[in-house]
Design an enzyme around this catalytic site. Sequence first.
Site, PDB file in Angstrom:
ATOM      1  N   GLU B 226      50.971  31.853   7.984  1.00 39.72           N
ATOM      2  CA  GLU B 226      51.858  31.429   9.064  1.00 39.72           C
ATOM      3  C   GLU B 226      52.906  32.509   9.307  1.00 39.72           C
ATOM      4  OE1 GLU B 226      53.643  27.565   8.602  1.00 39.72           O
ATOM      5  OE2 GLU B 226      55.032  27.871  10.252  1.00 39.72           O
ATOM      6  N   ARG B 304      62.009  20.063   5.278  1.00 39.03           N
ATOM      7  CA  ARG B 304      60.951  19.047   5.245  1.00 39.03           C
ATOM      8  C   ARG B 304      60.953  18.308   3.908  1.00 39.03           C
ATOM      9  NH1 ARG B 304      56.495  17.186   8.375  1.00 39.03           N
ATOM     10  NH2 ARG B 304      56.800  18.691  10.031  1.00 39.03           N
ATOM     11  N   GLU B 708      47.820  18.253   7.066  1.00 38.59           N
ATOM     12  CA  GLU B 708      48.598  18.211   5.834  1.00 38.59           C
ATOM     13  C   GLU B 708      48.657  16.867   5.107  1.00 38.59           C
ATOM     14  OE1 GLU B 708      51.714  19.967   8.288  1.00 38.59           O
ATOM     15  OE2 GLU B 708      52.275  21.138   6.535  1.00 38.59           O
TER      16      GLU B 708
END
Lengths: 352, 771
Positions: B226, B304, B708
């Site tokens: 990423e 997160r 995920e």
Amino acid sequence: MQTGNSTGVLESLDGNICRCTGHNSIIRAAQKVSDKFTSGDKIITQSDLAEMKIIPEYFLTIHDRLQNLSQSGEGINSDSKSYGYFVGGGTDLFVQRPDEMMNSEIKLLYNDKDLFGIDIKDGYCVIGSNATVTDLRECEILKKYFPEFDGFMNLFGSTPIRNNATVGGNLNNASPIGDMTIFFLSLNSVVTLTDGISERDVFLKDYYLSYKKTDRLKNEYMKCLKFKLPDGNYFYNFEKVSKRTYLDIASVNSSVFLKTENNFITEIYLSAGGVSAIPLFLSKTCEILTGAELSPDNIKEAVLTAQKEISPISDARGSEDYKRLLLTRLIYAHFLVLFPEIFKTEDTYERL
Amino acid sequence: MKDYDMIHHVRGESQFIDDINFPNGTLFASVFYSPVAHGKIKNLDIDYAKKISGVVSIITYKDIPGNNQIGGIVQDEPLLAENEVHFIGMPVAIVIAGTQFIAREAVRNIKIEIDPLPVITDPREAFAKGELIIEPRIFSNGDVDGAWEKCDHIIEGQCESGGQEHLYLETQGSFAYPVEGGGIKIVSSTQGPTAVQRAVSNVLGIPMNKIEVEVLRLGGGFGGKEDQASAWAAMAALSAKLLNRPVKLVLPRHDDIIMTGKRNPYSSDFKIGLTKEGKILAYEAVFYQNAGASADLSPAILDRTLFHCANAYYIPNVKATGYCCRTNLPSNTAFRGFGGPQGKFVIECAISKAAEKMGLEAYDIQKKNLLKENDEFHYGQIAKNVQTLSTWNAAEEQFHFELIRDRINKFNSENSNFKKGFAFMPICFGIAFTNTRMNQANALVNVYTDGSVSFSTAAVEMGQGVNSKIKEVVSRVFSINHNRIKSETTNTTRSANTSPTAASSGADLNCGAVYNACNKILSRLKISALQELKKNEKNADKILIKDEFVFYEGKKTDLGWEELIELTYAKRISLSAHEHFATPEIFFDRDTNKGNPFRYHVYGTAITEATVDCLRGTYVIDSVQAVHDFGISLNPVIDRGQAEGAIIQGIGWMTIEEIIYNKDGKLLTDLLSTYKVPDIHFAPKVMDVRFLGEPNPVGMFNSKAIGEPPLMYGIGAYFAIMNAVKAFRPDTEFKLSAPITPEKVLMNLYSCNNVRDAETVLANNRKESSL
């Protein structure tokens, strides 16, 4: 592929790591393909598969094309000392030092016909150094004397590695945790070394001098390994624990061979890997157990003696403390597996 | 319905970076990295290496024409070390040679002298020394401090979760070549083409429009590409630019494992307060995140963790504090779950410990506290379309939970060498980038005059089947066969300013953009069809395209798809559309840490069973049975595959995948012989993932994101193994530390931290008894 059962499906795939699927979908797919061929009596050949367009046609020519590849350095001659490396299956060396191997003089042993074969000679089983792990697993002699060997070696590498890795390569890689080394140490094996002209024998337990150092001279290579075929009331066991059960190198492994008379140990060979710089023959532990009665107390004493013989280091395969504990557990495991009527699991539970 | 890319994979036809036919004159790069984790560079000697025959150039930071900077969230990451090194594996110089072999040999002949500085590998030590990358982050609701006195039980503890190597089968790599006008084209194995474009633009000092990034597909990413594909692309581009030659840089596995970051390890403190019935009233957690040497994505990952710190439970008083700690390790980065798994592990540890102390079953506490419809998350969002209890109950019923429990109890009472354990693992995972601005995508759809269609989006195909899902959307909107539709490569010229394919949102965002583009074309086609069929009619809504034919007022006409396209072209009406999608109704205030950050949540419940060999400390994961909230799947084959793959990856993280750095910051598990991921034998014999089947009203055709969330079912494996160990040793004070390797299992089974001391005790005992 061995069709029709899930073991065959697993074994035909076990050298592969898949990071995406988690393997279950691959197992299902392989099982589906396998099931297609198990309904009839007909044995499915490669050509059938090609005809069904399951494999491309050129697969049929792979065998011949491999045979036709030029085979450099065939046979071994007296100037073998000019070679930097003798290579068996190459499954360790080419992984450990790929760039160095490309720059080194290497002598490929895998076509040397003198190094093949597994035979019985004068009461000894003689294993040519080119025998692969798969050869050993399929060999009738080992099947007869050590029927459990096949199962033990299922924990060695993967199917493709087992098809290539040789006894000579594995023993001379001198890994302190080589599975075959540890097993053959417990058979009190002898290695025969040669420089192409003369030969000499060395007990495997004396062969390893220090980390990755053996008694082998630079111009020598291993011709064969031999051990006395057992008779009488004998027992053997192999234990291995690794982070991943399959396709992994042991944290600690151990092998035992013993003979008994009336619940007394008359002869014992115990080896352990991963607990020293070399594949270790636990001679003091064997001394203590020789002549001893098969009893929980005696095994306990042996376990303590083993702790004094070993010198594990903390590394990626476990801390020193873990390896010490693990060897204790594996020695107990030998006796629990071999003499369940004498030893109870509870005997090994010393809550410390 | 299948995954179309698989056909190419099976036949060995799929192209990756290493499969590109590179032109004559292509050069090969290899990277020299710091052998020391922290220090000042005293001397870098490249002279000898430079003289090796075949070496073309050795590039250091001094040669960089633009900025030596590739940091995204924080500008704290040089491409090549200047005067200091911050981790073992930090790139220092790039060797360019005629072959990869020579390049590697030259790398081995570079010498570096470094004055060492103190090395920090532990996030708590970094915190104590003030090494924080960003200000502490705190998410809270209710009044935690006031709630403790209302609790009958308060349990505190500490737990650790380890890193995880991505082990994408295709290592990091890029191929770059100069194009006219001083531009560069890069083929990169990246999840974020725009991130690569931006990094290269910054390093080369040329505008983004001179840089074209192309992505064919990746051999796996899992978050590792990423942000962290940018460095290698920038190095290849820099080399190509300076030498005016094509340059290929593909990392060998060993280099990849040493130089790239992994899942962030966390060390965490928890405090949980419950009523005597097991209702959770308060939860406080402090997360020490091991970020590594630079920010990378760690601040976003930390957020997160804080979003998901309460997992699928409703807790009225929550306070979660996160510290992003700088250490001398490679910058840790995104990995499937993106901090979510690390947060969830801690609350599950807290519940498990509470159950142990209170004499309750963990699953009773779990079930009692599951989130309900319209509950407010601690970050202010109202939970809608909640599927916690529905998946939990479905799992209990469909997998016969009571039979499992009784069978395991019976097994444990009858066996002393082997013990079994099981655990429930509910999940709740928010879908959207928590950085709201990233929730956008654009897509180009072309219909060709023969009726074939191609689409080009920001979505990067990495084995997750995103292109098959997009194809499904095209097929449904146009009502045409899949075999007319082709996915194109991902390319910054066709899709500009894109977000990385990440956060499980690749399908949602890009399907959205493609949906808009297809509808744009479809509305033109309808007008075109109307003109053809009924010259006076104005209402195009009476036209429908179904199964490749035009319908008028519900009746099939003779006008087929190909004919319609041909005549639309003849009318000079555009058959292409480039459209945008922005996820609606999401916002988040980073000052108050409140808002509506997620479009929706994904739920589910798994039951995991494990058997522990109590003699040897080894274990087997017997089964994972889950009821998962897929929405109405766009492609059940792909979604099942994603769920199963994620579960195994999660189990790997929790069990045998162990990253070990020594105190000098050297990675000890830097090869596949020491870093172990699940193999085919490790796969549970029973893997049963069921589809809940509830539609997602805000999803594309009622679907839900999949990448995920199922990974977090893997956490159940940890507790299943732990419960089996406890069945053997009910008295043990279990140390909460993942991964729960066979080593940790054995040490817990026999509770001796120091075997030598223990053996001495045993020896002494023996002496006493023999006296």
